[in-house]
Design an enzyme around this catalytic site. Sequence first.
Site, PDB file in Angstrom:
ATOM      1  N   SER A 105       0.840  -1.203   0.000  1.00 46.11           N
ATOM      2  CA  SER A 105       0.000   0.000   0.000  1.00 46.11           C
ATOM      3  C   SER A 105       0.874   1.250   0.000  1.00 46.11           C
ATOM      4  CB  SER A 105      -0.922   0.003   1.225  1.00 46.11           C
ATOM      5  OG  SER A 105      -0.188  -0.227   2.407  1.00 46.11           O
ATOM      6  N   GLU A 135      -9.407  -9.479   3.172  1.00 46.40           N
ATOM      7  CA  GLU A 135      -9.728  -8.079   2.862  1.00 46.40           C
ATOM      8  C   GLU A 135     -11.098  -7.958   2.185  1.00 46.40           C
ATOM      9  OE1 GLU A 135      -6.534  -5.951   0.952  1.00 46.40           O
ATOM     10  OE2 GLU A 135      -7.764  -4.152   0.683  1.00 46.40           O
TER      11      GLU A 135
HETATM   12  O1  KIV Z   1      -0.539  -3.425   1.428  1.00 46.74           O
HETATM   13  C1  KIV Z   1      -1.169  -3.387   2.479  1.00 46.74           C
HETATM   14  O2  KIV Z   1      -1.070  -2.443   3.272  1.00 46.74           O
HETATM   15  C2  KIV Z   1      -2.057  -4.491   2.769  1.00 46.74           C
HETATM   16  C3  KIV Z   1      -3.124  -4.250   3.790  1.00 46.74           C
HETATM   17  C4  KIV Z   1      -4.177  -3.394   3.200  1.00 46.74           C
HETATM   18  C5  KIV Z   1      -3.670  -5.497   4.349  1.00 46.74           C
HETATM   19  O3  KIV Z   1      -1.975  -5.525   2.182  1.00 46.74           O
END
Ligand code: KIV
Length: 265
Positions: free
Chosen positions: A46, A182
């Site tokens: 993310s 998710e």
């Molecule tokens: O990349 C991320 O931060 C994640 C979370 C949203 C679980 O995979």
Amino acid sequence: MKRININTLQEMKARGEKIAVLTSYDASFTLLAEDAGVDVLLVGDSLGMVVQGHDSTLPVNMDQMVYHTANVSRASRSAFVIADMPFMSHATPGQALQNAGRLMKEGGAQMVKLEGGAPQVETVRHLTQRAVPVCAHLGLLPQSVHQLGGYKVRGRDPHEATAIIEDACALEEAGAQMLVLECVPALLAAEVSKAVRMPVIGIGAGAQVDGQVLVIYDMLGITAGQRPSFSRDFLSGQDGVQSALAAYVAAVRAGEFPADENTYS
Ligand code: KIV
């Protein structure tokens, strides 16, 4: 300070004690999150969206993940550190092993996370048989955003729900020791958590799982654009970042977060 390990997390699940997880990408947030009592830090891809400003996680590469994982590990004293395997870093079992090795050796991660169900079972087995601990990731798979046609709730269709439960069991059988789930309906998430021994960490998956994870910028209300409905602005009403993080940990432990308005049916 004793570091949390996979046994600690499994024991928490067995005792019904909720696990508090946050993403972290740097040393400063790592120190604050650990002071607040966060159990697991996820160096999520993310970061491609909230740190780098891309509109998806797809452009994130291995060097960037190793860099951010090392920033977190260097500061971390107590949390269990999981690093994401970015898009196309685990297309084959051999490639996955090489890249997971980098996240552990150069980045200092204690576990790697990879997105995907049945097609990833062979890769998960390859990694776990070679001492690489794996967290699986089912439900909404952000790295498949273009195949899915957007960021949508998964598992409302009965066939898709059954596939998610079967995939969770198959990934555990292949050696996965944790699962991120998710954006799935709360009832399905509760069923998955009961079907497997490994801790299930939800994001947009309701309260009946073994722990919660949020992107740290979302829960501080500083992500650009609209905050996802499954998240909450924990900074609002608090006097600073440290108390916002503590409020998140307390709400997760007490089962007060996520509330109905943060949950899909
Ligand atoms: O990349 C991320 O931060 C994640 C979370 C949203 C679980 O995979």
